[in-house]
Design a protein around this motif. Structure first.
Motif, PDB file in Angstrom:
ATOM      1  N   CYS A   1       0.827  -1.208   0.000  1.00  0.00           N
ATOM      2  CA  CYS A   1       0.000   0.000   0.000  1.00  0.00           C
ATOM      3  C   CYS A   1       0.859   1.255   0.000  1.00  0.00           C
ATOM      4  N   LEU A   2       1.904   1.245   0.800  1.00  0.00           N
ATOM      5  CA  LEU A   2       2.780   2.414   0.883  1.00  0.00           C
ATOM      6  C   LEU A   2       3.521   2.656  -0.429  1.00  0.00           C
ATOM      7  N   ASP A   3       3.903   1.573  -1.118  1.00  0.00           N
ATOM      8  CA  ASP A   3       4.567   1.727  -2.418  1.00  0.00           C
ATOM      9  C   ASP A   3       3.660   2.457  -3.396  1.00  0.00           C
ATOM     10  N   TRP A   4       2.374   2.077  -3.405  1.00  0.00           N
ATOM     11  CA  TRP A   4       1.442   2.734  -4.316  1.00  0.00           C
ATOM     12  C   TRP A   4       1.128   4.145  -3.884  1.00  0.00           C
ATOM     13  N   LEU A   5       1.051   4.377  -2.599  1.00  0.00           N
ATOM     14  CA  LEU A   5       0.818   5.733  -2.114  1.00  0.00           C
ATOM     15  C   LEU A   5       1.935   6.663  -2.581  1.00  0.00           C
ATOM     16  N   LYS A   6       3.175   6.244  -2.429  1.00  0.00           N
ATOM     17  CA  LYS A   6       4.306   7.072  -2.841  1.00  0.00           C
ATOM     18  C   LYS A   6       4.279   7.323  -4.352  1.00  0.00           C
ATOM     19  N   LYS A   7       3.855   6.300  -5.088  1.00  0.00           N
ATOM     20  CA  LYS A   7       3.764   6.445  -6.537  1.00  0.00           C
ATOM     21  C   LYS A   7       2.709   7.482  -6.910  1.00  0.00           C
ATOM     22  N   TYR A   8       1.552   7.407  -6.258  1.00  0.00           N
ATOM     23  CA  TYR A   8       0.479   8.347  -6.553  1.00  0.00           C
ATOM     24  C   TYR A   8       0.822   9.764  -6.120  1.00  0.00           C
ATOM     25  N   VAL A   9       1.508   9.897  -4.997  1.00  0.00           N
ATOM     26  CA  VAL A   9       1.930  11.217  -4.545  1.00  0.00           C
ATOM     27  C   VAL A   9       2.868  11.843  -5.560  1.00  0.00           C
ATOM     28  N   GLN A  10       3.729  11.033  -6.142  1.00  0.00           N
ATOM     29  CA  GLN A  10       4.635  11.533  -7.184  1.00  0.00           C
ATOM     30  C   GLN A  10       3.845  11.966  -8.416  1.00  0.00           C
ATOM     31  N   TYR A  11       2.841  11.158  -8.799  1.00  0.00           N
ATOM     32  CA  TYR A  11       1.992  11.526  -9.937  1.00  0.00           C
ATOM     33  C   TYR A  11       1.350  12.903  -9.724  1.00  0.00           C
ATOM     34  N   GLY A  12       0.773  13.079  -8.537  1.00  0.00           N
ATOM     35  CA  GLY A  12      -0.039  14.277  -8.299  1.00  0.00           C
ATOM     36  C   GLY A  12       0.624  15.316  -7.428  1.00  0.00           C
ATOM     37  N   LYS A  13       1.955  15.343  -7.410  1.00  0.00           N
ATOM     38  CA  LYS A  13       2.664  16.197  -6.457  1.00  0.00           C
ATOM     39  C   LYS A  13       2.308  17.679  -6.594  1.00  0.00           C
ATOM     40  N   ILE A  14       2.081  18.143  -7.800  1.00  0.00           N
ATOM     41  CA  ILE A  14       1.755  19.564  -7.978  1.00  0.00           C
ATOM     42  C   ILE A  14       0.394  19.874  -7.373  1.00  0.00           C
ATOM     43  N   SER A  15      -0.570  19.039  -7.687  1.00  0.00           N
ATOM     44  CA  SER A  15      -1.922  19.242  -7.180  1.00  0.00           C
ATOM     45  C   SER A  15      -2.024  18.976  -5.689  1.00  0.00           C
ATOM     46  N   LEU A  16      -1.407  17.885  -5.234  1.00  0.00           N
ATOM     47  CA  LEU A  16      -1.547  17.467  -3.846  1.00  0.00           C
ATOM     48  C   LEU A  16      -0.801  18.365  -2.868  1.00  0.00           C
ATOM     49  N   LYS A  17       0.232  19.037  -3.338  1.00  0.00           N
ATOM     50  CA  LYS A  17       1.021  19.874  -2.440  1.00  0.00           C
ATOM     51  C   LYS A  17       0.645  21.353  -2.505  1.00  0.00           C
ATOM     52  N   ARG A  18      -0.404  21.666  -3.252  1.00  0.00           N
ATOM     53  CA  ARG A  18      -0.829  23.059  -3.298  1.00  0.00           C
ATOM     54  C   ARG A  18      -1.470  23.451  -1.959  1.00  0.00           C
ATOM     55  N   LYS A  19      -1.475  24.747  -1.686  1.00  0.00           N
ATOM     56  CA  LYS A  19      -2.069  25.270  -0.455  1.00  0.00           C
ATOM     57  C   LYS A  19      -3.017  26.408  -0.811  1.00  0.00           C
ATOM     58  N   VAL A  20      -4.278  26.221  -0.502  1.00  0.00           N
ATOM     59  CA  VAL A  20      -5.298  27.229  -0.792  1.00  0.00           C
ATOM     60  C   VAL A  20      -5.907  27.689   0.528  1.00  0.00           C
ATOM     61  N   PRO A  21      -5.843  28.987   0.835  1.00  0.00           N
ATOM     62  CA  PRO A  21      -6.356  29.466   2.119  1.00  0.00           C
ATOM     63  C   PRO A  21      -7.883  29.424   2.188  1.00  0.00           C
ATOM     64  N   PRO A  22      -8.428  29.331   3.393  1.00  0.00           N
ATOM     65  CA  PRO A  22      -9.888  29.290   3.560  1.00  0.00           C
ATOM     66  C   PRO A  22     -10.522  30.668   3.450  1.00  0.00           C
ATOM     67  N   GLN A  23     -11.780  30.688   3.040  1.00  0.00           N
ATOM     68  CA  GLN A  23     -12.609  31.888   3.094  1.00  0.00           C
ATOM     69  C   GLN A  23     -13.501  31.734   4.316  1.00  0.00           C
ATOM     70  N   VAL A  24     -13.500  32.707   5.193  1.00  0.00           N
ATOM     71  CA  VAL A  24     -14.193  32.583   6.470  1.00  0.00           C
ATOM     72  C   VAL A  24     -15.358  33.563   6.547  1.00  0.00           C
ATOM     73  N   SER A  25     -16.505  33.050   6.998  1.00  0.00           N
ATOM     74  CA  SER A  25     -17.698  33.877   7.159  1.00  0.00           C
ATOM     75  C   SER A  25     -18.373  33.548   8.479  1.00  0.00           C
ATOM     76  N   LEU A  26     -19.084  34.527   9.033  1.00  0.00           N
ATOM     77  CA  LEU A  26     -19.927  34.314  10.204  1.00  0.00           C
ATOM     78  C   LEU A  26     -21.374  34.320   9.730  1.00  0.00           C
ATOM     79  N   LEU A  27     -22.094  33.254  10.019  1.00  0.00           N
ATOM     80  CA  LEU A  27     -23.430  33.073   9.479  1.00  0.00           C
ATOM     81  C   LEU A  27     -24.441  32.808  10.590  1.00  0.00           C
ATOM     82  N   GLN A  28     -25.677  33.218  10.323  1.00  0.00           N
ATOM     83  CA  GLN A  28     -26.728  33.032  11.314  1.00  0.00           C
ATOM     84  C   GLN A  28     -28.080  33.060  10.611  1.00  0.00           C
TER      85      GLN A  28
END
Length: 373
Positions: free
Chosen positions: A177-204
């Motif tokens: 399982c770990l071998d495949w996980l590492k393989k997939y992480v390599q495939y998707g490294k650009i997408s998987l390692k991106r960081k997108v900040p949250p948008q925060v709202s107060l709702l009621q």
């Protein structure tokens, strides 16, 4: 129809730092509702990347990085494996219905399995769990290399699987399982390692209802939402929800502040949202910042958001049913490998029930049918 059989909930496991996860969710449902009898979804770092159901009967990619890195042999093999899994699940549900003395009704049988890897510390982990009608049925304890049967109906399965079967599954979860996980992480490294900040709202919804701190649109799924009262962390009168997927691959989460309106006026309340994309966000609770129906900002969208999230679970995330309790209730369940990664072939000659593993040629996954009876 039992509520447990119809309650489809996904709890996306959060990983921190350099952690990565590969997980697979299999769900079998008896006939009687407008839902595929069998579904399988694979996720890497909480992101669905492959999907199969009994309506299409084809394993399909959900993201470009797997589509662009695997060819026809991979998809054909995965599809064939999951077609066998589909047939097995139908038998397994019947077996479990007999064990629990259920002659009719809507019932579900689920399996989830996977592994984790921290690319910073090298730490790894894995898990495999099964459930029936929304409750734990049996699970693998990696530390003792034995199965845990929380209900008497699973004891016969535990007796059969303890020993060589448990050892084989542990080896798979901690190696292949770990071998495949590492393989997939390599495939998707650009997408998987991106960081997108949250948008925060107060709702009621109205002036007397709880105030919801809603964070959405963030990636990765690791986020912490808390409320503070006069600068001190507040634990009572706070209800923090699950992290849920959005349709675009990002995530959302909410935390309700359940204090009376007069107390909100007398004290300073702050929602704090922490995400690895940047510094913590502090949203001070004021009347002007709250978006409500009365202010012309229809807060029903948050409810719609939850409905969308539920639909994402059923459609985008493929309606996978997470049947085990939350991670805190079971030593924090991890994640698992590609769609058919958790299965492997070879029959134990005992019939079905948990006969979930079929043989793959595209990867070294163990696809043998584990049979419960």
């Amino acid at each position: 129809m039992k509520a447990a059989a119809l309650l489809f909930i996904i709890s996306v496991h959060l990983v921190s730092g350099g952690s990565h996860s590969l997980q697979y969710f299999y769900t079998g449902v008896t006939r009687g509702i407008n839902f595929p009898e069998f579904t399988d979804v694979g996720l890497v770092d909480g992101q669905p990347f492959v999907y199969y159901d009994s309506n299409t009967r084809q394993m399909i990619p959900k993201v470009d990085w797997i589509k662009n890195n695997e060819g026809p042999d991979y998809w054909n093999s995965e599809t064939q494996n999951l077609q066998r899994e589909e047939a097995n699940f139908k038998v397994e549900i019947g077996t479990l219905m007999q064990r629990f003395n259920h002659s009719s009704g809507i019932h579900t049988f689920q399996r989830m399995c996977g592994c984790e890897w921290d690319d910073e510390t090298g730490a790894t982990d894995g898990y495999e769990q099964f459930g029936y009608d929304g409750a734990d049925f049996i699970s693998l304890d990696l530390k003792s290399t034995s199965y845990v049967a929380p209900v008497k109906e699973a004891l016969i399965t535990k007796q059969k699987w303890d020993g060589a079967e448990a050892e084989r599954r542990k080896n798979y979860l901690t190696q292949t399982c770990l071998d495949w996980l590492k393989k997939y992480v390599q495939y998707g490294k650009i997408s998987l390692k991106r960081k997108v900040p949250p948008q925060v709202s107060l709702l009621q919804t109205d002036p007397s209802s709880p105030v919801v701190c809603h964070a959405t649109g963030f990636y990765t799924d690791k986020v912490m939402i808390s409320w503070q009262k006069d600068g001190q962390d507040l634990y009572e009168d706070v209800d923090v929800g699950e992290t849920l997927p959005n349709h675009d691959g990002t995530f959302q989460k909410r935390a309700e502040l359940k204090v009376p309106p007069d107390e909100r006026k007398k004290n300073k309340f702050t929602c704090v949202v922490e995400h690895k994309s940047g510094d913590p966000i502090h949203m001070i609770l004021t009347k002007e910042k709250i978006r409500t129906n009365s202010a012309g900002n229809n807060v029903l969208f948050i409810i719609a958001g939850l409905v969308v999230a539920a639909l994402v679970l059923i459609t985008v995330v493929v309606g996978v049913v997470m049947v085990v309790k939350r991670r805190s209730d079971y030593e924090k369940a991890r994640t698992s490998p590609t769609a058919s990664v958790c299965s492997d072939t070879g029959s134990d000659g005992s019939g079905h029930l948990l006969s979930l593993w079929s043989h793959r040629t595209t990867d070294p996954v163990l696809h043998r049918s584990q049979k419960i009876h």
